[in-house]
Design an enzyme around this catalytic site. Structure first.
Site, PDB file in Angstrom:
ATOM      1  N   ASP A 172       0.815  -1.216   0.000  1.00 57.86           N
ATOM      2  CA  ASP A 172       0.000   0.000   0.000  1.00 57.86           C
ATOM      3  C   ASP A 172       0.851   1.270   0.000  1.00 57.86           C
ATOM      4  O   ASP A 172       0.794   2.077   0.930  1.00 57.86           O
ATOM      5  CB  ASP A 172      -0.942   0.003   1.201  1.00 57.86           C
ATOM      6  CG  ASP A 172      -1.806  -1.241   1.274  1.00 57.86           C
ATOM      7  OD1 ASP A 172      -2.251  -1.700   0.206  1.00 57.86           O
ATOM      8  OD2 ASP A 172      -2.029  -1.759   2.383  1.00 57.86           O
ATOM      9  N   GLU A 181     -13.084  -1.078  -6.745  1.00 59.91           N
ATOM     10  CA  GLU A 181     -12.994  -2.030  -5.647  1.00 59.91           C
ATOM     11  C   GLU A 181     -12.566  -1.327  -4.357  1.00 59.91           C
ATOM     12  O   GLU A 181     -13.246  -1.384  -3.347  1.00 59.91           O
ATOM     13  CB  GLU A 181     -11.996  -3.148  -5.989  1.00 59.91           C
ATOM     14  CG  GLU A 181     -11.856  -4.214  -4.916  1.00 59.91           C
ATOM     15  CD  GLU A 181     -13.061  -5.126  -4.812  1.00 59.91           C
ATOM     16  OE1 GLU A 181     -13.236  -5.751  -3.755  1.00 59.91           O
ATOM     17  OE2 GLU A 181     -13.827  -5.220  -5.792  1.00 59.91           O
TER      18      GLU A 181
END
Length: 449
Positions: free
Chosen positions: A35, A209
């Site tokens: 991330d 998403e």
């Protein structure tokens, strides 16, 4: 984690060992990272990541980490200035966050499980330094509706926006203090025109998403996001304003890379554009043990983003590294067998070094020549040697520094040795040799011209 050793072994087995010199992705090899959230500040890129624990079989994440680079290839480990324990109200799941700079402070927006509810909420931590320490600014979540993956964007007019969501997409208008908001929680309609068409899932008709990354370029607003599931790819939409209306523009990065998730981060730095993402490329890597990587790209003339594929080469170096200023030992382009840990002298040091482990520092500009090398070292054992090699682990030996025992792994002393043959620009390899077991730790190093 010692994954670098396994990388070299794998490349040797495949007959690809020379590729080690060219492989710079993933950019972090000492631990698993995920991330990526890059921030450009004061001539450096600061990279905020999550940390997948070794051997994870779920999203086992307890802390966030910070790295930085001035050249996009040599990354300095700044450790973990923020973790779950920083938030008294959080219980688990230190997932994807982002840091922004405003008004002399750094604000880090991070999602966690709220202990009282068991659902996800988003907190905000603040620091006066990009590397921390960070502390909880509120003592409670900023927003908490069970969804996650915050991204923050400050528009040209000074209005800041916090976006987040999975399975929906939300935003609030942040106040100038960056730790409160006005106007309530707003939902962005997920339309197929705005976010593409997903097939085979009637409950989620669009490709959106999770993991939005919102920014503005040449008057156009971009929302780059993880699309479909699973495995995810990276798609993007654009809009004339910060809240829409959005138009789906296509694929940025196709499904690749042995991780069923991906997560984008996009910046401009030193005249180039860069796309950060994660994959499962390190040994032992996969969907729960991910690694951050980066590619350089150029926008098309109409502002659209080209298709970007994962590579092991990574981004080219911006400029060179100056070996005549003090360099942290945990500044690494590639490594084998190296781990990092907090140092008693501040910052981090490299440690757990065994015979044959090494660090590569890319593009060190020696100029007309170095005459000596100094390193800050500590050893509770018998020590060992630092071999200074040029361009490969078996390349020209420019010097060898002997490290003796210092009486403790955090009992530091400086050692120096003469250097010859180090002229021009080379990749520098610090190769650690000696007996069995752990040899010594290194905090920093510096050449003299």
């Amino acid at each position: 984690m010692k994954v670098g050793t396994l990388v070299v072994a794998l490349l040797c087995a495949l007959g690809l060992f020379p590729a080690v010199a060219a492989a710079d992705n993933p950019i972090i090899q000492t631990i698993y990272t995920a991330d990526p959230a890059p921030l450009v500040y004061n001539g450096r890129v600061y990279l905020y990541t999550g940390h997948d624990e070794d051997g994870s079989t779920n999203f086992t994440m307890k802390e966030w980490r910070v790295w930085s680079s001035a050249d996009m290839v040599n990354w300095t480990d700044h450790g973990s200035p923020l973790n779950l324990a920083s938030f008294s109200w959080a219980s688990a799941n230190a997932w994807a966050g982002q840091t922004v700079y405003r008004n002399g402070k750094f604000y880090w927006y991070v999602p966690m499980t709220v202990r009282a509810t068991g659902a996800m909420g988003i907190g905000v931590a603040v620091s006066t330094s990009p590397t921390g320490p960070f502390s909880d600014a509120l003592g409670h979540p900023l927003v908490a509706n069970g969804e996650f993956d915050p991204t923050v964007f400050v528009d040209d007019d000074g209005q800041a926006y916090l976006y987040w969501g999975n399975p929906h997409l939300w935003y609030v208008k942040l106040n100038p203090d960056m730790i409160s908001y006005s106007g309530g929680v707003n939902q962005i309609p997920l339309t197929t025109a705005g976010f593409g068409t997903r097939t085979g899932n009637t409950s989620r008709p669009t490709l959106f998403e999770e993991g939005p990354w919102v920014y503005k370029r040449n008057g156009l607003y971009y929302n780059v996001f993880a699309a479909k599931c699973c495995s995810e790819f990276i798609g993007y939409s654009t809009a004339p304003g910060p809240t829409g209306p959005w138009t789906y523009r296509g694929t940025v990065m196709p499904t690749q890379g042995s991780s069923f998730t991906n997560h984008p981060g996009v910046i401009d730095f030193n005249g180039g554009s860069y796309f950060f993402y994660h994959n499962g490329a390190l040994p032992g890597g996969g969907g729960y043990t991910r690694s951050v990587a980066v590619e350089k790209f150029a926008y098309n003339a109409d502002g659209s983003i080209p298709t970007i594929n994962m590579t092991t080469t990574g981004a080219p170096q911006v400029g060179t590294l100056n070996p005549y200023t003090r360099q942290e030992a945990e500044t690494i382009a590639w490594e084998s067998g190296v781990e990092t840990e907090p140092s008693s002298e501040g910052g981090m040091n490299v440690g757990y070094l065994e015979n044959g482990d090494w660090i590569k520092v890319k593009g060190a500009a020696f100029g007309s020549g170095a005459r000596s090398f100094t390193a800050r070292v500590a050893s509770a054992a018998a020590g060992g040697r630092i071999e200074l090699r040029l361009d490969s682990t078996g390349g020209t030996l420019a010097g060898t520094c002997t490290v003796g025992g210092t009486g403790g792994w955090q009992t530091w002393t400086s050692v120096s040795c003469p250097v010859s043959g180090a002229t021009g620009t080379h990749d520098l390899y610090l190769r650690f040799t000696g007996g069995s077991g752990y040899l010594f730790n290194v905090n920093w190093w510096q050449f003299a011209a």
